[in-house]
Enzyme design. Structure first.
Site, PDB file in Angstrom:
ATOM      1  N   SER A 130       0.686  -1.305  -0.112  1.00  8.84           N
ATOM      2  CA  SER A 130      -0.076   0.078  -0.119  1.00  8.84           C
ATOM      3  C   SER A 130       0.834   1.189   0.078  1.00  8.84           C
ATOM      4  CB  SER A 130      -0.861   0.081   1.129  1.00  8.84           C
ATOM      5  OG  SER A 130      -1.808  -1.087   0.983  1.00  8.84           O
ATOM      6  N   HIS A 156       0.696   4.252   4.897  1.00  2.70           N
ATOM      7  CA  HIS A 156       0.148   4.776   3.881  1.00  2.70           C
ATOM      8  C   HIS A 156       0.498   6.323   3.832  1.00  2.70           C
ATOM      9  CE1 HIS A 156      -3.658   1.783   4.284  1.00  2.70           C
ATOM     10  NE2 HIS A 156      -2.434   1.304   3.925  1.00  2.70           N
TER      11      HIS A 156
END
Length: 269
Positions: free
Chosen positions: A133, A185
């Site tokens: 991610s 993230h």
């Protein structure tokens, strides 16, 4: 009627290869019953010299849902390979994917270091991050700057405006998936903006190959030093300064000494 998948694969060769690699690694992890603690990245592991985990953590996924979500988003972001006319394209995609993998992992460790050493939040010492991610969020961010009219398609039916996708996805995943790594993230978004705004630039084939070579070397050395894998053809010994590692190749008489990496002081990404 949509286009045949074959044409999509041909137009996104790098993306297709990365998805294939991540899927193969996921299958291997499931078959060998490998846990996130064996491949994931944590501050504690990094301090112990497991620097190779910056790479393995990025390409490893533990659950099939985690894999499908990341690869679905990555497939949509593969449009970067088709945007050579605005300075992107396949070479750009490969060069800066390498940068995103390394720098987002290093930034996560830097954030953990500050939280542990400055704010005494010992919880982050053993938090283990795993997943692609960081890179996905990085490409979302780059595309939102370079091609704000694009859309991010997830699972073939959910479409988000790319200009808002990084922060929408950051909030969405943090709410829906409590284990999602907010810092992981966020690190991808930060590095993505640094690339998109030209703060990190100048990557070409020479620098990408050089960077890849150093990544392989440091990964092999850290695997050997941490005891995670024993490479019989390499011996590590101290030269001149016992704090600096060196690599010796038996039979050749050649020794390479390197500067020590700083070692100061389960989330999914």
């Amino acid at each position: 009627m949509g286009r045949p998948l074959f044409y999509e694969l041909v137009e996104k060769p790098a993306t297709s290869c990365i998805i294939g690699i991540c899927s193969a690694i996921w299958f291997y992890i499931q078959k060998k019953n490998i846990g996130y603690s064996h491949v994931g990245l944590s501050y504690e592991n990094a301090v112990e010299g497991h620097h190779w985990r910056i790479i393995t953590s990025a390409f490893s996924h533990i659950s099939v849902i985690h894999l499908v979500f990341n690869m679905s988003a990555l497939w949509s972001l593969g449009v970067v390979e088709q945007l050579g006319h605005i300075g992107l394209g396949m070479a750009y995609y490969l060069h800066y994917t390498l940068v995103l993998v390394v720098l987002s992992g290093a930034l996560v460790l830097g954030m953990y270091h500050i939280l542990i050493q400055r704010f005494k939040l010992e919880y982050f010492r053993r938090v283990t991050a795993v997943g692609y991610s960081c890179v996905v969020f990085g490409w979302m961010t780059i595309l939102s700057v370079k091609q704000p009219s694009s859309k991010l398609d997830l699972f073939g039916f959910l479409s988000l405006p790319i200009s808002f996708a990084p922060f929408e996805s950051l909030i969405f995943t943090s709410i829906i998936v409590p284990q999602a790594s907010f810092l992981g993230h966020l690190s991808g978004i930060v590095v993505g903006y640094a690339i998109a705004w030209g703060l990190i630039h100048g990557m070409n084939n020479f620098w990408a190959i050089s960077m890849l070579g150093w990544i392989v070397l440091f990964s092999v050395v850290s695997l050997k030093r941490s005891g995670a894998y024993d490479f019989d053809f390499i011996e590590i010994e101290s030269v001149m300064d016992p704090s600096l590692p060196s690599v010796r190749f038996p039979g050749t008489g050649r020794t390479l000494q390197m500067s020590a990496l700083p070692v100061e002081g389960v989330e999914i990404v």
